[in-house]
Design a protein around this motif. Structure first.
Motif, PDB file in Angstrom:
ATOM      1  N   ILE A   1       0.812  -1.209   0.000  1.00 18.98           N
ATOM      2  CA  ILE A   1       0.000   0.000   0.000  1.00 18.98           C
ATOM      3  C   ILE A   1       0.851   1.269   0.000  1.00 18.98           C
ATOM      4  CG2 ILE A   1      -0.253   0.332   2.490  1.00 18.98           C
ATOM      5  CD1 ILE A   1      -2.990   0.578  -0.201  1.00 18.98           C
TER       6      ILE A   1
ATOM      7  N   ALA B   1       0.549   3.895  -3.065  1.00 18.52           N
ATOM      8  CA  ALA B   1      -0.032   5.217  -2.828  1.00 18.52           C
ATOM      9  C   ALA B   1       0.897   6.330  -3.301  1.00 18.52           C
ATOM     10  CB  ALA B   1      -0.349   5.386  -1.346  1.00 18.52           C
TER      11      ALA B   1
ATOM     12  N   CYS C   1       0.529   5.984  -7.283  1.00 16.95           N
ATOM     13  CA  CYS C   1      -0.826   6.242  -7.770  1.00 16.95           C
ATOM     14  C   CYS C   1      -1.624   6.866  -6.635  1.00 16.95           C
ATOM     15  CB  CYS C   1      -1.511   4.959  -8.234  1.00 16.95           C
ATOM     16  SG  CYS C   1      -0.565   3.986  -9.419  1.00 16.95           S
ATOM     17  N   HIS C   2      -1.904   8.142  -6.710  1.00 18.79           N
ATOM     18  CA  HIS C   2      -2.662   8.802  -5.656  1.00 18.79           C
ATOM     19  C   HIS C   2      -4.088   8.270  -5.641  1.00 18.79           C
ATOM     20  CE1 HIS C   2      -4.475  11.974  -3.208  1.00 18.79           C
ATOM     21  NE2 HIS C   2      -3.239  12.195  -2.769  1.00 18.79           N
ATOM     22  N   PRO C   3      -4.624   7.904  -4.469  1.00 16.83           N
ATOM     23  CA  PRO C   3      -5.967   7.310  -4.443  1.00 16.83           C
ATOM     24  C   PRO C   3      -7.063   8.205  -5.003  1.00 16.83           C
ATOM     25  CG  PRO C   3      -4.817   6.952  -2.361  1.00 16.83           C
ATOM     26  CD  PRO C   3      -3.988   7.904  -3.145  1.00 16.83           C
ATOM     27  N   ASP C   4      -6.923   9.538  -4.879  1.00 12.32           N
ATOM     28  CA  ASP C   4      -7.962  10.453  -5.341  1.00 12.32           C
ATOM     29  C   ASP C   4      -7.829  10.841  -6.808  1.00 12.32           C
ATOM     30  OD1 ASP C   4      -9.000  10.423  -2.782  1.00 12.32           O
ATOM     31  OD2 ASP C   4      -7.842  12.176  -2.151  1.00 12.32           O
TER      32      ASP C   4
ATOM     33  N   THR D   1      -6.137   6.891 -11.363  1.00 14.44           N
ATOM     34  CA  THR D   1      -5.868   5.776 -10.460  1.00 14.44           C
ATOM     35  C   THR D   1      -7.108   4.927 -10.249  1.00 14.44           C
ATOM     36  OG1 THR D   1      -4.161   7.058  -9.337  1.00 14.44           O
ATOM     37  CG2 THR D   1      -5.078   5.176  -8.150  1.00 14.44           C
ATOM     38  N   LYS D   2      -8.270   5.567 -10.144  1.00 13.29           N
ATOM     39  CA  LYS D   2      -9.505   4.824  -9.922  1.00 13.29           C
ATOM     40  C   LYS D   2      -9.854   3.908 -11.088  1.00 13.29           C
ATOM     41  CE  LYS D   2     -11.476   8.342  -6.888  1.00 13.29           C
ATOM     42  NZ  LYS D   2     -12.623   9.277  -6.642  1.00 13.29           N
TER      43      LYS D   2
ATOM     44  N   GLN E   1     -10.329  -0.425  -6.266  1.00 12.93           N
ATOM     45  CA  GLN E   1     -10.545   0.399  -5.085  1.00 12.93           C
ATOM     46  C   GLN E   1     -10.469  -0.415  -3.795  1.00 12.93           C
ATOM     47  OE1 GLN E   1     -10.839   3.912  -5.208  1.00 12.93           O
ATOM     48  NE2 GLN E   1     -10.055   3.301  -7.208  1.00 12.93           N
TER      49      GLN E   1
ATOM     50  N   TRP F   1      -7.357  -0.135  -1.137  1.00 16.26           N
ATOM     51  CA  TRP F   1      -7.127   0.920  -0.162  1.00 16.26           C
ATOM     52  C   TRP F   1      -7.733   0.593   1.203  1.00 16.26           C
ATOM     53  CZ3 TRP F   1      -3.514   3.200  -2.585  1.00 16.26           C
ATOM     54  CH2 TRP F   1      -3.605   3.489  -3.947  1.00 16.26           C
TER      55      TRP F   1
ATOM     56  N   SER G   1      -8.677   7.686   2.576  1.00 11.91           N
ATOM     57  CA  SER G   1      -8.298   6.981   1.368  1.00 11.91           C
ATOM     58  C   SER G   1      -7.755   5.596   1.677  1.00 11.91           C
ATOM     59  CB  SER G   1      -7.269   7.808   0.592  1.00 11.91           C
ATOM     60  OG  SER G   1      -7.799   9.072   0.251  1.00 11.91           O
ATOM     61  N   ILE G   2      -6.918   5.481   2.703  1.00 14.49           N
ATOM     62  CA  ILE G   2      -6.267   4.209   3.026  1.00 14.49           C
ATOM     63  C   ILE G   2      -6.592   3.886   4.478  1.00 14.49           C
ATOM     64  CG2 ILE G   2      -4.088   2.960   3.038  1.00 14.49           C
ATOM     65  CD1 ILE G   2      -2.962   5.045   1.143  1.00 14.49           C
TER      66      ILE G   2
END
Length: 344
Positions: free
Chosen positions: A82, A86, A89-92, A96-97, A102, A105, A259-260
């Motif tokens: 993770i 992260a 690839c930024h979760p927001d 990335t989505k 998903q 995370w 996010s995580i």
């Protein structure tokens, strides 16, 4: 890794790598990336936390996440994956989505602690001083742990949601007013990011006094207390809660999304089915609002009050007040859904 933290390496189910190539006309060996993922996946628990995966390319990290997630992976493997994922690839990020599942995370682990295990066995791997992820902890067997071990929870820097259900009845109560007061005294800055706290007990040693002690937690926004000693909500009681910085009525504040997040549930298989009647008290406040801020606001309001004669002179100049909407009371069910329904 120490053997006493071996729970982070265990996960029910099998891990097979990778999904074989299929399709008509496909011949020859698998790709080098597929073979590398198979070897890395089979030996993921042998990789220490000091040897992170941050040097792997973004494409390899995404491929590893897609191969790991359909299987049951250990908490150790999730932590290794993770942090570099992260960073790459930024979760927001919308991109990335679309390329990263998903589910990566969020992590959920349900454990049945043995009697001889210390609470630090579970909290130490769950702690992240650098806030790589936030923790959500549910303790459904607090009588298994001494009080001084439960007091150490106030020092967890990444604990965001805490649920303690002390409804055993056979042992001495752990969740009391003294526990909440001890959290304030055990650490100079208790629960730095804790936003939601739910305490349940069969003992009358947990009362509304816990709300005053919990008001010292800077980030706490949602507080739930379930105890036989909790009286029915009254206007006088609501005034006391406001003095401590809480509101007993109204809509529950929205907890900021994370996010995580890693959620660990410590259960006891021998829980009682019969529970006494307990009243529920749910309090909330906005971010940054506490007892000190409310007192300062009251003092400022008192210093700027008009004299009675001035108010009478200008009464006719005031516009009519708009009709107030009826207040909505929030049921405890939403908070229990946030933590997960406790077992019986």
């Amino acid at each position: 890794m120490n053997d006493k933290y071996a729970w982070v390496l265990c996960k029910p189910g099998t891990l097979t790598f990778p999904r074989g190539r299929s399709g008509k006309g496909v011949k020859g060996p698998r790709s080098l990336l597929a073979m590398t993922l198979r070897i890395l996946g089979n030996n993921i628990n042998r990789v220490s936390e000091s040897e992170d995966l941050s040097d792997l390319p973004k494409k390899v990290l995404v491929a590893l996440a897609k191969e790991l997630l359909p299987r049951s992976i250990s908490f150790h493997a999730w932590k290794l994956l993770i942090k570099p994922l992260a960073q790459a690839c930024h979760p927001d990020d919308p991109e990335t989505k679309s390329i990263v599942p998903q589910d990566v995370w969020h992590y959920l682990e349900k454990l049945y602690p043995p009697p001889a295990c210390d609470l630090s066995v579970y909290t130490f791997p769950l702690t992240s001083p650098s806030l790589d992820f936030v923790a959500k902890l549910s303790i459904l067997a607090p009588s298994r742990f001494p009080t001084h071990q439960v007091l150490s929870l106030s020092g967890m820097p990444n604990l965001r949601i805490l649920h303690i259900d002390d409804t055993q009845g056979e042992a001495a109560p752990v969740v009391t007013d003294r526990l909440v007061r001890g959290w304030n005294e055990a650490s100079p800055r208790p629960f730095p990011i804790l936003e939601s706290l739910l305490l349940e007990s069969d003992s009358d040693q947990l009362s509304v006094q816990a709300a005053e002690y919990a008001s010292k937690f800077a980030a706490l926004r949602d507080l739930g207390i379930c105890s036989p000693s909790i009286p029915q909500t009254s206007r006088k009681g609501a005034e006391v809660y406001r003095r401590w910085g809480w509101h007993a009525e109204g809509e529950r504040p929205i907890i900021s999304p994370s996010s995580i997040e890693a959620h660990v549930i410590l259960c006891d298989p021998s829980r009682r089915a019969n529970r006494p009647q307990r009243n529920t008290l749910q309090l909330h406040r906005t971010r940054g609002q506490g007892a000190d801020n409310n007192n300062n606001n009251d003092n400022n309001n008192n210093s700027t009050k008009r004299k009675p004669e001035d108010q009478n002179d200008r009464k006719s100049d005031k516009p009519p007040r708009p009709s107030k909407k009826p207040r909505q009371t929030q049921n405890m069910r939403a908070l229990l859904l946030e933590f997960g329904t406790p077992g019986v």
